[in-house]
Each structure stands twice: as structure tokens, then as C-alpha cells.
Design a protein around this motif. Sequence first.
Motif, PDB file in Angstrom:
ATOM      1  N   TYR A   3      -3.064   1.198  11.084  1.00  0.00           N
ATOM      2  CA  TYR A   3      -3.180   1.517   9.668  1.00  0.00           C
ATOM      3  C   TYR A   3      -1.829   1.566   8.968  1.00  0.00           C
ATOM      4  O   TYR A   3      -1.757   1.791   7.779  1.00  0.00           O
ATOM      5  N   LEU A   4      -0.754   1.327   9.692  1.00  0.00           N
ATOM      6  CA  LEU A   4       0.588   1.350   9.113  1.00  0.00           C
ATOM      7  C   LEU A   4       1.092  -0.062   8.860  1.00  0.00           C
ATOM      8  O   LEU A   4       0.789  -0.988   9.612  1.00  0.00           O
ATOM      9  N   GLU A   5       1.892  -0.211   7.834  1.00  0.00           N
ATOM     10  CA  GLU A   5       2.530  -1.489   7.563  1.00  0.00           C
ATOM     11  C   GLU A   5       3.594  -1.748   8.618  1.00  0.00           C
ATOM     12  O   GLU A   5       4.186  -0.814   9.170  1.00  0.00           O
ATOM     13  N   GLU A   6       3.855  -3.015   8.882  1.00  0.00           N
ATOM     14  CA  GLU A   6       4.845  -3.388   9.896  1.00  0.00           C
ATOM     15  C   GLU A   6       6.217  -2.786   9.588  1.00  0.00           C
ATOM     16  O   GLU A   6       6.916  -2.323  10.480  1.00  0.00           O
ATOM     17  N   LYS A   7       6.590  -2.763   8.320  1.00  0.00           N
ATOM     18  CA  LYS A   7       7.882  -2.191   7.909  1.00  0.00           C
ATOM     19  C   LYS A   7       7.977  -0.726   8.332  1.00  0.00           C
ATOM     20  O   LYS A   7       8.996  -0.286   8.864  1.00  0.00           O
ATOM     21  N   THR A   8       6.909   0.024   8.111  1.00  0.00           N
ATOM     22  CA  THR A   8       6.894   1.437   8.480  1.00  0.00           C
ATOM     23  C   THR A   8       6.974   1.606   9.994  1.00  0.00           C
ATOM     24  O   THR A   8       7.698   2.468  10.499  1.00  0.00           O
ATOM     25  N   ILE A   9       6.245   0.774  10.718  1.00  0.00           N
ATOM     26  CA  ILE A   9       6.281   0.838  12.184  1.00  0.00           C
ATOM     27  C   ILE A   9       7.698   0.594  12.690  1.00  0.00           C
ATOM     28  O   ILE A   9       8.197   1.318  13.558  1.00  0.00           O
ATOM     29  N   LEU A  10       8.370  -0.406  12.136  1.00  0.00           N
ATOM     30  CA  LEU A  10       9.740  -0.717  12.563  1.00  0.00           C
ATOM     31  C   LEU A  10      10.698   0.434  12.238  1.00  0.00           C
ATOM     32  O   LEU A  10      11.594   0.742  13.021  1.00  0.00           O
TER      33      LEU A  10
END
Length: 97
Positions: A3-10
Amino acid sequence: PKYLEEKTILELIDLHSVGHIFGQFFDINGKRIDHSINYRCLGVKFEDLHVIPRVVAAVYGAERAESALGALRGGLTSVLFADRACAERVLELNKTL
């Protein structure tokens, strides 16, 4: 989490996040990660986890061991259910990290 955007995960990876409880992300020592996502969560606050008498976490798989270890080290959970692979990896990591 999906449910998280890739940017947030990184960003969370860069901050050494190993897991989350109730959407509150933490590191291997159970300390809250300094990221805006922790302030957008609706529900139990990170600080309140320590005053709840019994927090139960269920973890499956060796790949979740860092998350389980962080939750235990930080006192974020008082009961941990884990499969054998996860439990063995938690014990290994606790000796080395």
C-alpha cells in the motif's frame, strides 16, 4: 507493504526500517523511524504501544526476523508467535546485530 509508494519504501529502507506495528515504522532496535509516514497514521500511536499491557505479534518466515527482533528489542510486543525459521533467524540476528 504493497500500500506504500515505491518512493516511500525506498526512504524507509534508507532509514533502516525493518517493520511496522499499526503503521508505525521502526528500526532493528525498536526505535521509531523519523519519517512523515509515522505522523499520518490513524490508530495506536508508537508511544502508546509501551503502555498497552499485552501486544501480540505474529510473524512468519525468516525474512521477517529483523522486524520481529526490532519489535522485541524495542518492547513493542510482549508476545511473539513465530514459525521455526523466523525464530531461529531472530536468535542468530540477536547475536550479530
